[in-house]
Scaffold this motif. Structure first.
Motif, mmCIF file in Angstrom:
data_model
loop_
_atom_site.group_PDB
_atom_site.id
_atom_site.type_symbol
_atom_site.label_atom_id
_atom_site.label_comp_id
_atom_site.label_asym_id
_atom_site.label_seq_id
_atom_site.Cartn_x
_atom_site.Cartn_y
_atom_site.Cartn_z
ATOM 1 N N ILE A 1 0.803 -1.220 0.000
ATOM 2 C CA ILE A 1 0.000 0.000 0.000
ATOM 3 C C ILE A 1 0.837 1.273 0.000
ATOM 4 O O ILE A 1 0.288 2.370 -0.043
ATOM 5 C CB ILE A 1 -0.970 0.024 1.206
ATOM 6 N N GLY A 2 2.152 1.136 0.077
ATOM 7 C CA GLY A 2 3.007 2.307 0.014
ATOM 8 C C GLY A 2 3.753 2.575 1.308
ATOM 9 O O GLY A 2 3.279 2.248 2.399
ATOM 10 N N ARG A 3 4.941 3.171 1.170
ATOM 11 C CA ARG A 3 5.782 3.444 2.338
ATOM 12 C C ARG A 3 5.151 4.504 3.237
ATOM 13 O O ARG A 3 5.121 4.372 4.464
ATOM 14 C CB ARG A 3 7.165 3.951 1.893
ATOM 15 N N GLU B 1 5.948 4.319 -9.443
ATOM 16 C CA GLU B 1 6.253 3.750 -10.748
ATOM 17 C C GLU B 1 6.025 2.247 -10.744
ATOM 18 O O GLU B 1 5.487 1.686 -11.701
ATOM 19 C CB GLU B 1 7.708 4.064 -11.113
ATOM 20 N N MET B 2 6.419 1.570 -9.656
ATOM 21 C CA MET B 2 6.197 0.132 -9.571
ATOM 22 C C MET B 2 4.699 -0.183 -9.580
ATOM 23 O O MET B 2 4.245 -1.098 -10.271
ATOM 24 C CB MET B 2 6.818 -0.416 -8.288
ATOM 25 N N ALA B 3 3.914 0.573 -8.830
ATOM 26 C CA ALA B 3 2.471 0.345 -8.791
ATOM 27 C C ALA B 3 1.844 0.572 -10.161
ATOM 28 O O ALA B 3 0.951 -0.175 -10.587
ATOM 29 C CB ALA B 3 1.828 1.253 -7.750
ATOM 30 N N ARG B 4 2.320 1.611 -10.873
ATOM 31 C CA ARG B 4 1.787 1.882 -12.207
ATOM 32 C C ARG B 4 2.097 0.737 -13.162
ATOM 33 O O ARG B 4 1.224 0.291 -13.925
ATOM 34 C CB ARG B 4 2.388 3.180 -12.754
ATOM 35 N N GLU B 5 3.310 0.221 -13.117
ATOM 36 C CA GLU B 5 3.703 -0.862 -14.018
ATOM 37 C C GLU B 5 2.930 -2.134 -13.699
ATOM 38 O O GLU B 5 2.543 -2.880 -14.615
ATOM 39 C CB GLU B 5 5.210 -1.108 -13.926
ATOM 40 N N GLN B 6 2.689 -2.406 -12.414
ATOM 41 C CA GLN B 6 1.917 -3.589 -12.056
ATOM 42 C C GLN B 6 0.478 -3.476 -12.552
ATOM 43 O O GLN B 6 -0.112 -4.455 -13.021
ATOM 44 C CB GLN B 6 1.927 -3.792 -10.537
ATOM 45 N N ALA B 7 -0.084 -2.267 -12.468
ATOM 46 C CA ALA B 7 -1.443 -2.065 -12.953
ATOM 47 C C ALA B 7 -1.521 -2.250 -14.465
ATOM 48 O O ALA B 7 -2.477 -2.850 -14.995
ATOM 49 C CB ALA B 7 -1.928 -0.663 -12.563
ATOM 50 N N GLU B 8 -0.492 -1.772 -15.184
ATOM 51 C CA GLU B 8 -0.457 -1.947 -16.631
ATOM 52 C C GLU B 8 -0.331 -3.422 -17.008
ATOM 53 O O GLU B 8 -0.989 -3.898 -17.930
ATOM 54 C CB GLU B 8 0.708 -1.157 -17.218
ATOM 55 N N GLN B 9 0.505 -4.148 -16.281
ATOM 56 C CA GLN B 9 0.674 -5.575 -16.563
ATOM 57 C C GLN B 9 -0.622 -6.325 -16.316
ATOM 58 O O GLN B 9 -1.002 -7.202 -17.089
ATOM 59 C CB GLN B 9 1.792 -6.143 -15.681
ATOM 60 N N ALA B 10 -1.329 -5.959 -15.237
ATOM 61 C CA ALA B 10 -2.594 -6.615 -14.936
ATOM 62 C C ALA B 10 -3.620 -6.353 -16.025
ATOM 63 O O ALA B 10 -4.380 -7.252 -16.419
ATOM 64 C CB ALA B 10 -3.130 -6.106 -13.588
#
Length: 467
Positions: A108-110, A244-253
């Motif tokens: 959920i974020g740092r 950026e990691m969250a955005r890339e995971q959402a794109e992959q999904a």
């Protein structure tokens, strides 16, 4: 290329003729400016570290009065031992807290998790200041004290690695060591601040008033301090690396229509599956610095009194200066690590610790105030040299996807094994051998074992890695 891929491609700062896959010093002009947000994050991280270690230092400095109030006994030593058992509880639950809050931080974020950990630390410490004593509540009083220590330990397990990770991910790439070490330098000041606060209260009132209510005051200000830290952190943003990691995971999904599989992502499982060797490396790398820090902050005060025959006031004053020196030198060492790399600082620092251990302990036990001061400063120099590499390495070695989980667990395990036990081991060695400087041989042994472990496991250079 995903954020958790470590790029080995040549960058504008790569030296001509560099070998493939080798990370060189980056362009000194890259990310040299420090933004207002980076300053806020640095301040927020440092305040959190200060509050965390203030709460831990306060418990140790108040040991005598707390043992009498919560573990009354005809034998004062028995009461102290019972109290220090609760002190150790907080250390050994910190790795569990690292897993719990690290996993949340990787999900959920740092920033969100650091709000929780800082608030919990403040509430638990203030709670200790509000507890009824054994005289008024009976056995329930020490039980509640232990429960609040557990909350302190769990939340500190997330805060101790989460704040440096948050600062690291906001820092300019070529100033990571400086930023992280400024944050960690804030861990040295609480011992000084708490000691002076308690000293001021004790001389401002008689013993009866201090025992009745005065001891509670330092604990009660923990929550207001935490709220100040939360106010500062409220003005920060989530780290760019995590977003950026969250955005890339959402794109992959979206691309594979596999949101359910992404949702099943377990940072804990993935950390142990992919980072187990790096986590082992962090345990022994951070174990050495933990041992050094707690010899300095938790052992030298009684050590110079019992083995060096100095007064309590002299011991506190000497250690206060040593901790201030640590606060100044650690960021300097971090900046040097930014220029020459983490591995040279780790190797050179471990060798320096081994070489200076015996001279340091001999001077500390000399019975002379100036020589004892020199001994502590030598020890500070050695552990800060090592800290110029280790405090950035333990975050930098992990990728964004599981950084919080991996770093928090392995960091806190190293601290539990060698940090929390250092004062006990030092005392036991002196009692067993009747040699005042015998703890130096333990320090040398751990430093040499760390050097061997770094060689066997091939601890990597991490400076400048982008992941």
């Amino acid at each position: 290329m995903t954020m958790n891929h470590i790029s080995n491609e040549a960058s504008p700062g790569t030296r001509p003729g560099g070998h493939a896959g080798e990370i060189h010093a980056f362009d000194s002009g890259e990310h040299t400016g420090i933004t207002r947000m980076q300053r806020r994050v640095l301040l927020g991280g440092s305040v959190g570290q200060f509050i965390e270690f203030y709460d831990f230092a306060l418990y140790g400095l108040s040991a005598v009065v707390l043992s009498a109030l919560f573990f009354p006994s005809d034998n004062q030593l028995a009461g102290l031992l019972a109290l220090f058992a609760t002190f150790g509880v907080a250390f050994f639950v910190r790795p569990i807290g690292g897993l719990i809050f690290g996993s949340l931080g990787d999900r959920i974020g740092r920033r969100n998790v650091l709000v929780i950990t800082l608030l919990l630390i403040g509430v638990a410490t203030t709670g200790i200041g509000l507890l009824p004593t054994f005289e008024t509540a009976g056995p329930i009083a020490p039980i509640l004290l232990v429960l609040l220590r557990l909350v302190q330990g769990l939340s500190a397990g997330g805060e101790s690695a989460g704040a440096p990770s948050f600062v690291f991910e906001h820092a300019p790439v070529n100033r990571r060591g400086l930023f992280v070490n400024i944050t960690l330098a804030a861990t040295a000041l609480p011992s000084v601040a708490a000691a002076f606060f308690i000293f001021f209260l004790s001389i401002s009132m008689n013993d009866e008033a201090f025992t009745a209510w005065g001891w509670r005051v330092p604990f009660l200000i923990a929550l207001p301090l935490a709220l100040v830290g939360l106010w500062i952190r409220a003005k920060t943003e989530e780290s760019p690396a995590f977003k950026e990691m969250a955005r890339e995971q959402a794109e992959q999904a979206a691309e594979v229509a596999a949101e359910v599989e992404v949702a099943k992502h377990s940072p804990v499982r993935e950390a142990f599956r992919t980072n187990w060797l790096k986590m082992i490396q962090v345990v022994f790398v951070m174990g050495l610095t933990a041992m050094g820090f707690y010899f300095l902050s938790g052992y030298f005060v009684p050590f110079v009194q019992t083995s060096g025959n100095l007064s309590r006031d002299q011991a506190l004053l000497l250690n206060g200066f040593a901790m201030l020196a640590y606060t100044v030198l650690l960021p300097v060492a971090g900046a040097i690590g930014d220029r020459i790399g983490r591995r040279p600082m780790l190797i050179g620092g471990a060798i320096t610790i081994a070489v200076l251990a015996i001279p340091s302990f001999l001077l500390v036990t000399s019975g002379s105030v100036p020589l004892a001061m020199c001994g502590q400063l030598l020890f500070v120099l050695a552990i800060c040299f090592y800290g110029g590499g280790c405090y950035t390495f333990f975050i930098e070695v992990f990728d964004t996807k599981t950084r919080f989980t991996s770093a928090a667990f392995s960091y806190n395990l190293g601290y539990a094994l060698l940090g929390g036990t250092a004062p006990f081991v030092g005392t036991a060695l002196v009692n067993a051998t009747e040699v005042p400087f015998s703890p130096a041989f333990y320090v040398i042994g751990i430093a040499l074992l760390t050097l061997v472990a770094m060689a066997i496991t091939k601890v990597p250079e991490t400076r400048g890695l982008r992941h």
